[in-house]
Design an enzyme around this catalytic site. Sequence first.
Site, PDB file in Angstrom:
ATOM      1  N   GLY A 159     -40.571 -12.231  73.050  1.00 24.72           N
ATOM      2  CA  GLY A 159     -42.013 -12.672  72.533  1.00 24.72           C
ATOM      3  C   GLY A 159     -42.561 -12.303  71.347  1.00 24.72           C
ATOM      4  O   GLY A 159     -43.798 -12.135  71.346  1.00 24.72           O
ATOM      5  N   ALA A 160     -41.565 -11.842  70.252  1.00 19.12           N
ATOM      6  CA  ALA A 160     -42.127 -11.031  69.300  1.00 19.12           C
ATOM      7  C   ALA A 160     -42.104 -11.775  67.891  1.00 19.12           C
ATOM      8  O   ALA A 160     -42.071 -11.445  66.871  1.00 19.12           O
ATOM      9  CB  ALA A 160     -41.313  -9.734  68.892  1.00 19.12           C
ATOM     10  N   PRO A 217     -36.388  -8.146  70.345  1.00 22.42           N
ATOM     11  CA  PRO A 217     -37.514  -8.107  71.301  1.00 22.42           C
ATOM     12  C   PRO A 217     -38.114  -9.363  71.869  1.00 22.42           C
ATOM     13  O   PRO A 217     -38.075 -10.278  71.155  1.00 22.42           O
ATOM     14  CB  PRO A 217     -38.422  -7.247  70.413  1.00 22.42           C
ATOM     15  CG  PRO A 217     -37.954  -7.453  68.941  1.00 22.42           C
ATOM     16  CD  PRO A 217     -36.575  -7.615  68.993  1.00 22.42           C
ATOM     17  N   ASP A 250     -36.199 -22.902  66.760  1.00 24.97           N
ATOM     18  CA  ASP A 250     -35.827 -21.772  67.441  1.00 24.97           C
ATOM     19  C   ASP A 250     -34.394 -22.070  67.644  1.00 24.97           C
ATOM     20  O   ASP A 250     -33.468 -21.649  67.745  1.00 24.97           O
ATOM     21  CB  ASP A 250     -36.504 -21.247  68.529  1.00 24.97           C
ATOM     22  CG  ASP A 250     -37.864 -20.365  67.860  1.00 24.97           C
ATOM     23  OD1 ASP A 250     -38.504 -20.660  66.763  1.00 24.97           O
ATOM     24  OD2 ASP A 250     -38.278 -19.475  68.558  1.00 24.97           O
TER      25      ASP A 250
HETATM   26  O1  PMV Z   1     -43.074 -16.961  68.297  1.00 25.44           O
HETATM   27  P1  PMV Z   1     -41.870 -17.811  68.435  1.00 25.44           P
HETATM   28  O2  PMV Z   1     -40.466 -17.485  67.977  1.00 25.44           O
HETATM   29  O3  PMV Z   1     -41.644 -18.495  69.660  1.00 25.44           O
HETATM   30  O4  PMV Z   1     -42.217 -19.024  67.230  1.00 25.44           O
HETATM   31  C1  PMV Z   1     -43.342 -20.059  67.714  1.00 25.44           C
HETATM   32  C2  PMV Z   1     -43.349 -21.108  66.694  1.00 25.44           C
HETATM   33  C3  PMV Z   1     -44.252 -22.211  66.800  1.00 25.44           C
HETATM   34  O5  PMV Z   1     -44.416 -22.980  65.547  1.00 25.44           O
HETATM   35  C4  PMV Z   1     -45.824 -21.526  66.642  1.00 25.44           C
HETATM   36  C5  PMV Z   1     -44.067 -23.107  67.874  1.00 25.44           C
HETATM   37  C6  PMV Z   1     -42.935 -23.631  67.983  1.00 25.44           C
HETATM   38  O6  PMV Z   1     -42.245 -24.161  69.016  1.00 25.44           O
HETATM   39  O7  PMV Z   1     -42.450 -24.061  66.965  1.00 25.44           O
END
Ligand code: PMV
Length: 329
Positions: free
Chosen positions: A114-115, A112, A164
């Site tokens: 943005g989750a 999914p 990520d």
């Molecule tokens: O929601 P996601 O999977 O894009 O994770 C964001 C994680 C943060 O630490 C808030 C931002 C980042 O890029 O690390």
Amino acid sequence: MTTSSAPGKVYLFGEHAVVYGEPAVPCAIQRRARVTVAARSDERVRVEAQELTLDGFAVTWGGDADDRPDVDVPAALVDAAMGYVEGAIEQAREAAGEPGAGFDVTIESEIPLGAGLGSSAAVVVAAIDAATRELGAPIEPEAVADRAYRVEHDVQDGEASRADTFCSAVGGAVRVQGEDCRRLGDVPNLPFVVGYDGGSGDTGALVAGVRARKEAYDFAADTIAAIGDVVRRGEQALEGGDVEEVGRLMDFNHGLLSALGVSARSLDAMVWAARDADALGAKLTGAGGGGCVVALDPTEQSRTALKYTPGCEDAFRAELDTEGVRVEE
Ligand code: PMV
């Protein structure tokens, strides 16, 4: 025609704090984005994404990359999705030294959007891998990760960490601190269960909110430092194979994220449902605001409890994926 796939991820520990130089430990999960590319004879890029889930809406669109799809979802989310694909193609062209290469691109994703499960990173990683292979110039997973990070960095206005993209490219459990990214060696079996509220959080706004609190309150800055301490203890627990301690530290991590204002009623409800079902630990994963929680539970109890939790749209087991980006036959 070339198809590559790359896994999504959960954050075991450390989201948000990683933005300020603390370590984080994301883990790849067996849910993948698949990107197929076919070289074109002209310089155009045509993108098709089936059942791309944007903020709970399922949309199907096709068209030139500069022709925005006609869907009833916030333009910013659609622009971001298109920006990731355009950025990935640009990186592949640059890596292969073929600035005018055109492609038909098809995206299918089990993750999914943005989750908090790293959907955009998985799409960008798979797209760069597939497009460089299609041009006869494959690159190593670490190089894919680096180029994918540059895309995320641009689309997210410089607020992205390497977590990520590195995790999706190399797979397994990884440790990311600033520029320093590495795979963790022997990690114990981590019985992940994911609960999804059907929604998504606005990563940019949530990161900005944490930054504002950090600047306004010393104790918010201390909270971020405390998350760093939890992550370091978590690494020790992982290395020692102490899964119960990992769970306790996940609970602590969720409390600290909640104090920083990035949880949500739906996420708290799912975290408590998993805890009441005797999960070893549970926390939100990713930016927060909505989206997913991750629990540790070797039994079926948490998944069953989550399925019956109001506000939980989907609950599934997510095995650790030791494989990162790969070409599909
Ligand atoms: O929601 P996601 O999977 O894009 O994770 C964001 C994680 C943060 O630490 C808030 C931002 C980042 O890029 O690390």
